[in-house]
Design a protein around this motif. Structure first.
Motif, PDB file in Angstrom:
ATOM      1  N   ALA A   1       0.635  -1.312  -0.064  1.00  0.00           N
ATOM      2  CA  ALA A   1      -0.070  -0.020  -0.153  1.00  0.00           C
ATOM      3  C   ALA A   1       0.864   1.212  -0.049  1.00  0.00           C
ATOM      4  CB  ALA A   1      -0.843   0.074   1.224  1.00  0.00           C
ATOM      5  N   GLN A   2       1.736   1.333   0.779  1.00  0.00           N
ATOM      6  CA  GLN A   2       2.887   2.510   0.670  1.00  0.00           C
ATOM      7  C   GLN A   2       3.275   2.769  -0.516  1.00  0.00           C
ATOM      8  OE1 GLN A   2       5.494   1.972   4.150  1.00  0.00           O
ATOM      9  NE2 GLN A   2       3.812   1.257   5.518  1.00  0.00           N
ATOM     10  N   ILE A   3       4.029   1.676  -1.181  1.00  0.00           N
ATOM     11  CA  ILE A   3       4.462   1.926  -2.576  1.00  0.00           C
ATOM     12  C   ILE A   3       3.642   2.124  -3.456  1.00  0.00           C
ATOM     13  CG2 ILE A   3       5.767   0.556  -4.434  1.00  0.00           C
ATOM     14  CD1 ILE A   3       7.244  -0.849  -2.128  1.00  0.00           C
ATOM     15  N   ALA A   4       2.538   1.646  -3.430  1.00  0.00           N
ATOM     16  CA  ALA A   4       1.391   1.698  -4.567  1.00  0.00           C
ATOM     17  C   ALA A   4       0.911   3.373  -4.474  1.00  0.00           C
ATOM     18  CB  ALA A   4       0.191   0.872  -4.111  1.00  0.00           C
ATOM     19  N   LEU A   5       0.648   3.640  -3.161  1.00  0.00           N
ATOM     20  CA  LEU A   5      -0.070   5.087  -2.942  1.00  0.00           C
ATOM     21  C   LEU A   5       1.052   5.949  -3.135  1.00  0.00           C
ATOM     22  CD1 LEU A   5      -2.062   4.716   0.012  1.00  0.00           C
ATOM     23  CD2 LEU A   5      -2.891   4.959  -2.269  1.00  0.00           C
ATOM     24  N   GLY A   6       2.553   5.751  -2.984  1.00  0.00           N
ATOM     25  CA  GLY A   6       3.541   6.742  -3.090  1.00  0.00           C
ATOM     26  C   GLY A   6       3.617   6.753  -4.722  1.00  0.00           C
ATOM     27  N   ALA A   7       3.441   5.825  -5.467  1.00  0.00           N
ATOM     28  CA  ALA A   7       3.506   5.927  -6.929  1.00  0.00           C
ATOM     29  C   ALA A   7       2.232   6.816  -7.457  1.00  0.00           C
ATOM     30  CB  ALA A   7       3.404   4.634  -7.584  1.00  0.00           C
TER      31      ALA A   7
END
Length: 400
Positions: free
Chosen positions: A361-367
């Motif tokens: 979730a952190q990587i996805a939302l960061g992108a």
């Protein structure tokens, strides 16, 4: 309306876009007996206590109905629906190739691979003016991750969407509905997915790779190994649980931020807030809304006697909005302190895939967040999935 229809109203598809007023009604009612005989609990402290209470069972075989009325899945539940010591035995076996103590660095070592998959998905969206956050991003990311973890060939990944949707549909709580056909379809999907995964694992016996299925069939630990049936139910559980909740977490996150441009801009300017923002999303718009339990003896819950074996539905999402536990609970605050939410459950059945879901979730939302500055929702509320327990949009069309 009266409190004894709350579960029926919460699970009514018409209320899927916004069940939170009903949860507020539930908290006011306390422990609410429903017309189908079950009891509904929605207050944080009571839910947390029940999730840690050894007098409460997750095993559907402890429901007060004749065994002849239990479905095949209820008679042979995965470890998620078992109690200790059998739950702990199977959970420990399932954990060996995934996390500590046997594989402590496995999840963290996947950060680079998850970032790579995310970058591929983001690249494919570069020239698009409209996307479906679910189909184009939130679904393929966790499915690809869990399939790689288990060792599923990439060309076979599309097989799992139909199976998974059918299984999740069959596991939903729908009071008063005749579920025979839904359960039959769920059994067929479980069998199909289980046979596929076990056969895939058996082809790697004696020829292990670095995937989890290889680890399961080549593990000679003296503490024991999974039987074929245990391998099937565990692998199916990991594949479904490994992506279903994360799809909802990412999609609910995008929906929440697009509805709150001030917070979207705040996270764009301060990406270091993403870890705490994901925790707040798990509280504010959790992917899992309810869990079912069964008392092993008559017991008192907040002044109400719950008879032995009676279905007890714990509304986790309601507990996450309880003003007796969280200040301004209906406000999305990515810097919220002391955020001990129920987004991954609690107690012995705490979701063991939680570290992986957080990273995804952190990587996805960061992108995604840098691309959402001028984006807007095509439809609000969006169309939701049928399932009330695993709540999230089925599609989330966005104009970029």
């Amino acid at each position: 309306m009266t409190a004894d229809t709350l579960l029926e109203r919460i699970t009514d598809y018409a209320n899927r876009p916004n069940p939170y007023p009903l949860y507020a009604e539930l908290r006011e009612a306390g422990v609410a007996r429903q017309t189908d005989g079950s009891y509904l609990v929605g207050t944080y402290h009571e839910i947390a206590a029940l999730l840690h209470d050894p007098r409460i069972s997750a095993d559907p075989r402890n429901r007060s109905v004749p065994r002849s009325r239990l479905s095949e899945e209820e008679l042979r539940p995965p470890f998620l629906r078992l109690d200790d010591p059998e739950h702990q035995r199977l959970r420990s076996l399932a954990m060996r190739p995934f996390g500590p103590p046997h594989s402590p660095g496995r999840v963290d070592a996947m950060r680079g691979e998850i970032a790579g998959i995310t970058a591929e998905l983001s690249e494919a969206l570069q020239d698009r003016r409209q996307i479906d956050v679910v189909d184009d991003f939130a679904y393929p990311l966790p499915v690809t991750v869990i399939c790689r973890l288990l060792g599923v060939p990439r060309q076979d990944e599309p097989l799992f969407r139909g199976w998974s949707d059918t299984i999740v549909e069959s596991a939903d709580i729908r009071p008063g509905e005749e579920a025979t056909e839904r359960l039959r379809a769920g059994r067929q999907a479980l069998a199909g997915m289980g046979d596929y995964l076990v056969d895939l694992a058996e082809r790697r016996r004696g020829r292990p790779g670095d995937d989890m299925l290889s680890a399961y069939v080549n593990d000679d630990d003296p503490a024991g190994t999974l039987t074929r049936e245990e391998l099937a139910t565990t692998a199916v559980l990991l594949l479904i649980a490994g992506h279903e909740t994360t799809v909802n977490l990412i999609t609910n996150g995008v929906l929440t931020l697009l509805r709150r441009p001030d917070q979207l801009d705040r996270l764009r300017r301060h990406p270091d807030l993403l870890p705490s923002a994901v925790e707040e999303l798990l509280r504010y718009e959790p992917p899992v809304h309810m869990r079912e339990r069964f008392p092993l003896a008559d017991m008192d819950v907040a002044g109400t006697t719950i008879p032995k074996g009676t279905p007890l539905v714990l509304a986790l999402a309601s507990g996450n909005r309880d003003p007796k536990r969280f200040r301004d609970p209906d406000v999305f605050d990515p810097t919220r302190p002391d955020n001990q939410h129920l987004g991954f459950g609690s107690g012995i059945h705490l979701c063991y895939g939680a570290p992986l879901a957080r990273i995804e979730a952190q990587i996805a939302l960061g992108a995604l967040i840098p691309r959402l500055g001028t984006a807007h929702l095509v439809q609000d509320p969006p169309p939701y999935r049928r399932n009330a327990m695993l709540r999230g949009p089925r599609h989330l069309p966005v104009e970029l």
